[in-house]
Design a protein around this motif. Structure first.
Motif, PDB file in Angstrom:
ATOM      1  N   ASP A 158       0.742  -1.275  -0.070  1.00  0.00           N
ATOM      2  CA  ASP A 158       0.190   0.172  -0.047  1.00  0.00           C
ATOM      3  C   ASP A 158       0.873   1.220   0.105  1.00  0.00           C
ATOM      4  OD1 ASP A 158      -2.263   1.465   0.128  1.00  0.00           O
ATOM      5  OD2 ASP A 158      -3.603   0.172   1.438  1.00  0.00           O
ATOM      6  N   ILE A 159       0.239   2.847  -0.194  1.00  0.00           N
ATOM      7  CA  ILE A 159       1.162   3.513  -0.210  1.00  0.00           C
ATOM      8  C   ILE A 159       0.992   4.159   1.228  1.00  0.00           C
ATOM      9  CG2 ILE A 159       1.192   6.115  -1.073  1.00  0.00           C
ATOM     10  CD1 ILE A 159      -0.014   4.680  -3.629  1.00  0.00           C
ATOM     11  N   PHE A 160       1.921   4.010   2.155  1.00  0.00           N
ATOM     12  CA  PHE A 160       1.999   4.584   3.352  1.00  0.00           C
ATOM     13  C   PHE A 160       2.706   5.782   3.349  1.00  0.00           C
ATOM     14  CE2 PHE A 160       1.197   0.070   4.286  1.00  0.00           C
ATOM     15  CZ  PHE A 160       0.514   0.098   5.496  1.00  0.00           C
ATOM     16  N   THR A 161       2.438   6.755   4.247  1.00  0.00           N
ATOM     17  CA  THR A 161       2.926   7.984   4.265  1.00  0.00           C
ATOM     18  C   THR A 161       4.054   8.071   5.378  1.00  0.00           C
ATOM     19  OG1 THR A 161       1.180   9.067   5.468  1.00  0.00           O
ATOM     20  CG2 THR A 161       1.218   9.223   3.283  1.00  0.00           C
ATOM     21  N   GLU A 162       3.593   7.473   6.831  1.00  0.00           N
ATOM     22  CA  GLU A 162       4.671   7.786   7.965  1.00  0.00           C
ATOM     23  C   GLU A 162       4.533   6.687   8.843  1.00  0.00           C
ATOM     24  OE1 GLU A 162       5.542  11.398  10.624  1.00  0.00           O
ATOM     25  OE2 GLU A 162       5.254  11.539   8.693  1.00  0.00           O
ATOM     26  N   LEU A 163       5.602   6.420   9.673  1.00  0.00           N
ATOM     27  CA  LEU A 163       5.645   5.470  10.489  1.00  0.00           C
ATOM     28  C   LEU A 163       5.636   5.921  11.804  1.00  0.00           C
ATOM     29  CD1 LEU A 163       8.669   3.493   8.834  1.00  0.00           C
ATOM     30  CD2 LEU A 163       6.108   2.878   8.948  1.00  0.00           C
ATOM     31  N   ALA A 164       5.627   5.089  13.068  1.00  0.00           N
ATOM     32  CA  ALA A 164       5.761   5.504  14.239  1.00  0.00           C
ATOM     33  C   ALA A 164       6.218   4.301  15.033  1.00  0.00           C
ATOM     34  CB  ALA A 164       4.548   6.221  15.077  1.00  0.00           C
ATOM     35  N   VAL A 165       6.778   4.461  16.083  1.00  0.00           N
ATOM     36  CA  VAL A 165       7.144   3.040  16.988  1.00  0.00           C
ATOM     37  C   VAL A 165       6.728   3.430  18.448  1.00  0.00           C
ATOM     38  CG1 VAL A 165       8.828   1.340  17.739  1.00  0.00           C
ATOM     39  CG2 VAL A 165       8.957   2.416  15.515  1.00  0.00           C
ATOM     40  N   ASP A 166       6.057   2.343  19.088  1.00  0.00           N
ATOM     41  CA  ASP A 166       5.581   2.642  20.390  1.00  0.00           C
ATOM     42  C   ASP A 166       6.579   1.915  21.592  1.00  0.00           C
ATOM     43  OD1 ASP A 166       5.234  -0.098  20.706  1.00  0.00           O
ATOM     44  OD2 ASP A 166       2.931  -0.189  20.701  1.00  0.00           O
ATOM     45  N   ASN A 167       6.447   1.926  22.845  1.00  0.00           N
ATOM     46  CA  ASN A 167       7.287   1.692  23.715  1.00  0.00           C
ATOM     47  C   ASN A 167       7.725   0.404  23.710  1.00  0.00           C
ATOM     48  OD1 ASN A 167       7.509   4.359  25.013  1.00  0.00           O
ATOM     49  ND2 ASN A 167       5.828   3.965  26.294  1.00  0.00           N
ATOM     50  N   GLY A 213       1.953   2.326  10.843  1.00  0.00           N
ATOM     51  CA  GLY A 213       1.896   3.147   9.944  1.00  0.00           C
ATOM     52  C   GLY A 213       0.645   3.628   9.159  1.00  0.00           C
ATOM     53  N   VAL A 214       0.676   4.581   8.442  1.00  0.00           N
ATOM     54  CA  VAL A 214      -0.719   5.082   8.231  1.00  0.00           C
ATOM     55  C   VAL A 214      -0.524   5.430   6.661  1.00  0.00           C
ATOM     56  CG1 VAL A 214      -0.054   7.544   8.784  1.00  0.00           C
ATOM     57  CG2 VAL A 214      -2.300   7.087   8.656  1.00  0.00           C
ATOM     58  N   THR A 215      -1.626   4.913   5.876  1.00  0.00           N
ATOM     59  CA  THR A 215      -1.756   5.029   4.343  1.00  0.00           C
ATOM     60  C   THR A 215      -2.165   6.572   4.143  1.00  0.00           C
ATOM     61  OG1 THR A 215      -3.776   4.045   4.608  1.00  0.00           O
ATOM     62  CG2 THR A 215      -2.161   2.655   4.064  1.00  0.00           C
ATOM     63  N   ASP A 216      -1.816   6.729   2.898  1.00  0.00           N
ATOM     64  CA  ASP A 216      -2.276   8.033   1.917  1.00  0.00           C
ATOM     65  C   ASP A 216      -3.350   7.983   1.656  1.00  0.00           C
ATOM     66  OD1 ASP A 216      -1.836  10.683   0.955  1.00  0.00           O
ATOM     67  OD2 ASP A 216      -0.003   9.835  -0.142  1.00  0.00           O
ATOM     68  N   THR A 217      -4.013   8.596   0.793  1.00  0.00           N
ATOM     69  CA  THR A 217      -5.408   9.180   0.698  1.00  0.00           C
ATOM     70  C   THR A 217      -5.489   8.279  -0.629  1.00  0.00           C
ATOM     71  OG1 THR A 217      -4.742  10.722  -0.899  1.00  0.00           O
ATOM     72  CG2 THR A 217      -5.339  11.505   1.380  1.00  0.00           C
ATOM     73  N   ALA A 218      -7.021   8.210  -0.910  1.00  0.00           N
ATOM     74  CA  ALA A 218      -7.495   7.423  -2.225  1.00  0.00           C
ATOM     75  C   ALA A 218      -6.932   8.286  -3.240  1.00  0.00           C
ATOM     76  CB  ALA A 218      -9.037   7.378  -2.221  1.00  0.00           C
ATOM     77  N   SER A 219      -7.056   9.323  -3.414  1.00  0.00           N
ATOM     78  CA  SER A 219      -6.520  10.524  -4.720  1.00  0.00           C
ATOM     79  C   SER A 219      -4.983  10.106  -5.002  1.00  0.00           C
ATOM     80  CB  SER A 219      -6.770  11.520  -4.263  1.00  0.00           C
ATOM     81  OG  SER A 219      -6.147  12.270  -3.383  1.00  0.00           O
ATOM     82  N   GLU A 220      -4.395   9.613  -3.913  1.00  0.00           N
ATOM     83  CA  GLU A 220      -2.987   9.353  -4.109  1.00  0.00           C
ATOM     84  C   GLU A 220      -2.546   7.787  -4.420  1.00  0.00           C
ATOM     85  OE1 GLU A 220      -0.482  11.545  -4.569  1.00  0.00           O
ATOM     86  OE2 GLU A 220      -1.741  13.007  -4.274  1.00  0.00           O
ATOM     87  N   VAL A 242      -4.549   1.762  -1.142  1.00  0.00           N
ATOM     88  CA  VAL A 242      -5.268   0.709  -1.424  1.00  0.00           C
ATOM     89  C   VAL A 242      -6.356   0.713  -0.292  1.00  0.00           C
ATOM     90  CG1 VAL A 242      -5.893  -1.768  -1.490  1.00  0.00           C
ATOM     91  CG2 VAL A 242      -3.716  -0.804  -2.626  1.00  0.00           C
ATOM     92  N   MET A 243      -6.058   1.141   0.892  1.00  0.00           N
ATOM     93  CA  MET A 243      -7.007   1.198   1.916  1.00  0.00           C
ATOM     94  C   MET A 243      -6.528   2.711   2.672  1.00  0.00           C
ATOM     95  SD  MET A 243      -7.108  -2.523   4.019  1.00  0.00           S
ATOM     96  CE  MET A 243      -8.056  -1.946   5.183  1.00  0.00           C
ATOM     97  N   PRO A 244      -7.382   3.658   2.258  1.00  0.00           N
ATOM     98  CA  PRO A 244      -6.783   5.060   2.276  1.00  0.00           C
ATOM     99  C   PRO A 244      -6.973   5.382   3.786  1.00  0.00           C
ATOM    100  CG  PRO A 244      -8.743   4.992   0.950  1.00  0.00           C
ATOM    101  CD  PRO A 244      -8.493   3.486   1.022  1.00  0.00           C
ATOM    102  N   GLU A 245      -6.031   6.347   4.293  1.00  0.00           N
ATOM    103  CA  GLU A 245      -6.145   6.795   5.594  1.00  0.00           C
ATOM    104  C   GLU A 245      -6.512   5.951   6.863  1.00  0.00           C
ATOM    105  OE1 GLU A 245      -7.278  11.406   4.886  1.00  0.00           O
ATOM    106  OE2 GLU A 245      -8.876   9.813   3.812  1.00  0.00           O
ATOM    107  N   THR A 246      -5.687   4.764   6.798  1.00  0.00           N
ATOM    108  CA  THR A 246      -5.931   3.684   7.734  1.00  0.00           C
ATOM    109  C   THR A 246      -4.824   3.487   8.541  1.00  0.00           C
ATOM    110  OG1 THR A 246      -7.311   2.656   6.117  1.00  0.00           O
ATOM    111  CG2 THR A 246      -6.663   1.027   7.822  1.00  0.00           C
ATOM    112  N   LEU A 247      -4.891   3.149   9.746  1.00  0.00           N
ATOM    113  CA  LEU A 247      -3.790   2.931  10.935  1.00  0.00           C
ATOM    114  C   LEU A 247      -3.449   1.345  10.558  1.00  0.00           C
ATOM    115  CD1 LEU A 247      -1.695   4.220  12.746  1.00  0.00           C
ATOM    116  CD2 LEU A 247      -3.438   3.701  14.462  1.00  0.00           C
TER     117      LEU A 247
END
Length: 170
Positions: free
Chosen positions: A37-46, A52-59, A62-67
């Motif tokens: 999928d088209i992920f935009t950013e990552l974060a790591v917890d403790n 990761g979060v995905t980009d928008t449908a227009s970009e 596959v599963m837009p704006e999903t964590l």
């Protein structure tokens, strides 16, 4: 937490983003795999869980704006159960706060005809998503347009946000 730096790369000839580790000394990236999928950013917890979060449908997501959580060995994404993010068809940035255990998401854009900027606090354990009011402070007389990168500073207990305008906000 893991001793590794994780990153997302856009590779020539590949539709979706590649999850990699980066050696902080040499800068060499080692492929883990295609995220699918088209992920935009990552974060790591403790606990070392990679989000990761995905980009928008227009970009093209596959599963837009999903964590998601991303498997650090295979790059396989799994949607975080119960989490429904606000859809606004603009970019997304996330950061994990060690202070409260939430994942903060910045989305939206300032401009005509409306201001769609939004900060959400996501509890990854319960799936609860709530809008929060955060006043980002930047250079004198500036107001951010769209957040492109987000991270948490545990020493100052603040979110740091890089915006489309090139400024850093706290």
């Amino acid at each position: 937490v893991t001793g590794k730096l994780f990153a997302l790369l856009t590779l020539d000839g590949q539709t979706y983003r590649e999850l990699v580790t980066i050696d902080p000394v040499t800068g060499i990236a080692t492929s883990i795999g295609d995220t699918g999928d088209i992920f935009t950013e990552l974060a790591v917890d403790n606990d070392g869980v990679l989000y990761g979060v995905t980009d928008t449908a227009s970009e093209g997501a596959v599963m837009p704006e999903t964590l998601f959580t991303l498997d650090k060995a295979t790059a396989v994404p799994t949607a975080v159960p119960g989490v429904t993010l606000t859809s606004d068809d603009t970019g997304d940035a996330i950061a994990y706060s060690q202070q409260d255990g939430f994942i903060y998401r910045a989305t939206g854009k300032y401009g005509t005809p409306t201001d769609t900027r939004l900060i959400e606090a996501v509890d990854p354990d319960t799936g609860l998503v709530q809008n929060v009011v955060i006043n980002f402070v930047g250079p004198a007389n500036t107001e951010y347009d769209q957040i492109e990168g987000l991270t948490y500073d545990p020493i100052a207990n603040v979110l740091l946000a890089s915006a489309l305008d090139g400024n850093l906000y706290t």
